[in-house]
Design a protein around this motif. Structure first.
Motif, PDB file in Angstrom:
ATOM      1  N   ILE A   1       0.662  -1.256  -0.060  1.00 46.89           N
ATOM      2  CA  ILE A   1      -0.112  -0.104  -0.029  1.00 46.89           C
ATOM      3  C   ILE A   1       0.917   1.146  -0.117  1.00 46.89           C
ATOM      4  O   ILE A   1       0.749   2.174  -0.770  1.00 46.89           O
ATOM      5  N   HIS A   2       2.163   1.135   0.781  1.00 38.17           N
ATOM      6  CA  HIS A   2       2.718   2.467   0.841  1.00 38.17           C
ATOM      7  C   HIS A   2       3.524   2.486  -0.410  1.00 38.17           C
ATOM      8  O   HIS A   2       3.204   3.655  -1.162  1.00 38.17           O
ATOM      9  N   GLU A   3       3.948   1.503  -1.148  1.00 39.98           N
ATOM     10  CA  GLU A   3       4.578   1.437  -2.597  1.00 39.98           C
ATOM     11  C   GLU A   3       3.552   2.165  -3.625  1.00 39.98           C
ATOM     12  O   GLU A   3       3.777   2.915  -4.607  1.00 39.98           O
ATOM     13  N   ASN A   4       2.270   1.804  -3.487  1.00 39.94           N
ATOM     14  CA  ASN A   4       1.264   2.034  -4.285  1.00 39.94           C
ATOM     15  C   ASN A   4       0.929   3.536  -4.066  1.00 39.94           C
ATOM     16  O   ASN A   4       0.556   4.210  -4.981  1.00 39.94           O
ATOM     17  N   VAL A   5       1.123   4.191  -2.966  1.00 36.53           N
ATOM     18  CA  VAL A   5       0.967   5.513  -2.592  1.00 36.53           C
ATOM     19  C   VAL A   5       1.811   6.181  -3.376  1.00 36.53           C
ATOM     20  O   VAL A   5       1.487   7.413  -4.107  1.00 36.53           O
ATOM     21  N   LEU A   6       3.023   5.820  -3.332  1.00 38.86           N
ATOM     22  CA  LEU A   6       4.237   6.645  -4.310  1.00 38.86           C
ATOM     23  C   LEU A   6       3.980   6.517  -5.700  1.00 38.86           C
ATOM     24  O   LEU A   6       4.263   7.410  -6.444  1.00 38.86           O
ATOM     25  N   ARG A   7       3.581   5.341  -6.095  1.00 42.07           N
ATOM     26  CA  ARG A   7       3.330   4.909  -7.555  1.00 42.07           C
ATOM     27  C   ARG A   7       2.347   6.018  -8.211  1.00 42.07           C
ATOM     28  O   ARG A   7       2.352   6.746  -9.063  1.00 42.07           O
TER      29      ARG A   7
ATOM     30  N   SER B   1      -1.927   6.462  10.005  1.00 44.11           N
ATOM     31  CA  SER B   1      -0.754   6.767  11.119  1.00 44.11           C
ATOM     32  C   SER B   1       0.709   6.110  10.037  1.00 44.11           C
ATOM     33  O   SER B   1       1.577   6.585  10.192  1.00 44.11           O
ATOM     34  N   TRP B   2       0.331   4.875   9.611  1.00 43.89           N
ATOM     35  CA  TRP B   2       1.377   4.273   8.849  1.00 43.89           C
ATOM     36  C   TRP B   2       2.005   5.019   7.808  1.00 43.89           C
ATOM     37  O   TRP B   2       3.175   5.197   7.705  1.00 43.89           O
ATOM     38  N   LEU B   3       0.936   5.310   6.815  1.00 40.01           N
ATOM     39  CA  LEU B   3       1.336   6.146   5.527  1.00 40.01           C
ATOM     40  C   LEU B   3       1.976   7.529   6.000  1.00 40.01           C
ATOM     41  O   LEU B   3       2.909   8.212   5.213  1.00 40.01           O
ATOM     42  N   LEU B   4       1.381   8.272   7.108  1.00 38.47           N
ATOM     43  CA  LEU B   4       2.167   9.468   7.685  1.00 38.47           C
ATOM     44  C   LEU B   4       3.327   9.269   8.152  1.00 38.47           C
ATOM     45  O   LEU B   4       4.144   9.845   7.748  1.00 38.47           O
ATOM     46  N   TRP B   5       3.677   7.896   8.833  1.00 37.74           N
ATOM     47  CA  TRP B   5       5.020   7.936   9.335  1.00 37.74           C
ATOM     48  C   TRP B   5       5.829   7.650   7.950  1.00 37.74           C
ATOM     49  O   TRP B   5       7.024   8.142   8.046  1.00 37.74           O
ATOM     50  N   LYS B   6       5.560   6.935   7.040  1.00 40.16           N
ATOM     51  CA  LYS B   6       6.254   6.497   6.006  1.00 40.16           C
ATOM     52  C   LYS B   6       6.731   7.759   5.127  1.00 40.16           C
ATOM     53  O   LYS B   6       7.673   8.033   4.756  1.00 40.16           O
TER      54      LYS B   6
END
Length: 512
Positions: A54-60, A169-174
């Protein structure tokens, strides 16, 4: 903010995928990119996501939408974020890696723990402080499961390396490069650990669920500036962009629908459906399957909402497509729905992961009833579509009874609301108008509006209201006797499902 910083990058991270949108100062979406992520079902009733995917997809998605719009990060006034709620993540702050897959809001693995806490008499304490019932839907029991089941987690806890949060929270931290561990009031209010009256994490509840309070994020208003981007694994998002406007997706849609006045309601037709009504600045008791939540918070001041949660709506249509193979495209879906303009007595109760409001029976399981030898694809597909509208009617009836406020108009959004046949059937079942916004991305818009308020792109709610887009209005056309006949059939199907699981038949007036 300079004149060149007139755009918002909004992340809409949902149960099925991630969207990134570029929104300008007039509230118009000028570019959009989306990426789906994998769903994991390791055991019956269990649902997981991979937080790293999910984090990688946010970046993509973010990089794709910036490239599509031709905008440099320096022209972004803020990054805003709306997210799937209740999904629980736990990670190692030293490595930046999750300790296991995220446990999704739909997952039922903690049902026995919640039942044990109910049996011990703790539900009223939880409800009084959080507005929520004891149910595996919410985050706290998920985090406790991780603390008990993940190998080596005790060592991480002892070394102070462990953090817990919802997907925001996870995405904000990343995205902040590990600099910010925070959440907003709306997401915190869905964990079963947040006192929504005192607006703080509750020590007694943390002890009850066995979740150390030091693992939890700092809680801020939805319009706060949480930090700046410093994503070390993204060249574009390593640029310092303010991160503001964090809010759970259903509350974001309520805000995006401009439901700023008490009594205004909306339904978001996503994987599940959330029906929310703005009840103002004073919380009220949530009873009979409703939950009380924080709708949003601006400048430290909370607006509350009553919510009815439906576990499976758009996911039911996806199940009919993917698991049964009854249609391939949504154009074919429309054709099959037109072939069967009546359900012919067939009902599908989509209790794939239990039933939400007003039943709240996590052990219920799905059932198709009323089939004859002539039943085929069109009838089953129509039953799946109609189940969405029946569940929303159940939810609205309950909200009306608990608030004493009759619904005069339902504002609709979410992917399934694009289906005109569903929206017309919804109006028929409710007996009142359904207003479908021309703006498809209302969760994203709610987040963008809050972020824009937080960084001064817009000065007030009144300025945002002026940007309201058009609506398509669906009015009831079905004969009232036919409406009642259809709905009574649905109630019989629900009663059969509850009886099959040994649950009590519905007795609340809205369930009769």
């Amino acid at each position: 903010m300079t004149n060149k910083q007139e755009y918002l990058l909004t992340i809409d991270q949902s149960t099925s995928g991630t969207k990134a949108l570029i929104i300008d100062s007039a509230g118009a979406i000028i570019a959009k990119s989306s990426v789906e992520h994998k769903q994991y079902y390791p055991s019956p009733g269990w649902v997981e996501h991979d937080p790293m995917e999910i984090h990688e997809n946010v970046l993509r998605a973010s990089e794709a939408v910036l490239q599509q719009a031709g905008i440099e990060p320096s022209r972004l006034a803020a990054l805003t974020l709306t997210n799937q709620r209740e999904t629980a993540v736990m990670w190692d702050r030293a490595t930046g890696l999750p300790v296991c897959n995220a446990i999704v809001w739909q997952c039922q693995r903690t049902a026995e723990r919640c039942e044990a806490l109910k049996a011990a008499g703790y539900e009223e304490i939880v409800r009084a402080k959080t507005g929520l019932m004891l149910d595996p839907y919410f985050s706290a029991a998920k985090w406790r499961w991780m603390l008990e089941q993940v190998p080596y987690i005790d060592r991480l806890l002892e070394e102070g390396r462990l953090l817990a949060g919802t997907m925001d929270s996870w995405l904000l931290w990343k995205l902040s490069g590990g600099a910010v561990h925070a959440t907003d009031y709306t997401n915190a209010s869905r964990t079963s650990l947040f006192n929504i009256h005192e607006l703080r994490w509750d020590t007694e509840l943390c002890e009850l669920f066995g979740v150390p309070i030091e693992l939890l994020p700092e809680v801020k208003s939805s319009d706060a500036v949480f930090g700046v981007t410093n994503a070390k694994d993204s060249q574009l998002l390593s640029y310092p962009i303010p991160i503001a406007g964090i809010i759970g997706d259903s509350q974001a849609a309520l805000f995006g629908q401009h439901c700023f006045e008490t009594g205004m309601a909306k339904a978001t037709y996503g994987t599940g459906t959330s029906v929310l009504m703005n009840i103002g600045e004073k919380p009220v008791a949530a009873e009979n399957g409703l939950v009380l939540a924080i709708g949003w918070s601006i400048g430290g001041k909370a607006t509350y909402a009553l919510e009815a949660v439906i576990r499976a709506s758009g996911d039911t249509i996806k199940w009919v497509r993917d698991n049964l193979g009854l249609f391939r495209s949504y154009d074919e879906l429309e054709e099959l729905l037109l072939q069967s303009r009546h359900n012919e007595g067939v009902y599908l109760v989509p209790a794939f992961v239990g039933l939400g409001a007003p039943y709240w029976e996590p052990q219920a399981r799905a059932m198709i009833s009323g089939m004859s030898r002539g039943t085929g694809r069109p009838q089953i597909i129509r039953a799946a579509m109609e189940s969405i509208a029946y569940q929303v009617r159940d939810a609205i009836a309950l909200i009306e009874e608990e608030t004493g406020i009759p619904l005069t108009m339902l504002r609709a959004d979410g992917g399934a609301s694009d289906n005109a046949i569903l929206m017309q059937f919804q109006a028929d079942m409710l007996g009142c108008g359904v207003s479908k916004s021309d703006m498809a991305e209302l969760s994203a818009m709610g987040s963008a509006y809050l972020g824009g308020l937080g960084i001064g792109l817009w000065a007030s709610l009144g300025e945002i209201t002026k940007q309201q887009r058009g609506y398509k209005l669906y009015v009831p056309q079905m004969d009232p006797a036919q409406r009642m006949q259809n709905y009574e059939g649905w109630k019989r199907a629900i009663a059969a499902v509850l009886q099959d699981r040994g649950a009590a038949s519905p007795s609340h007036p809205s369930q009769a």
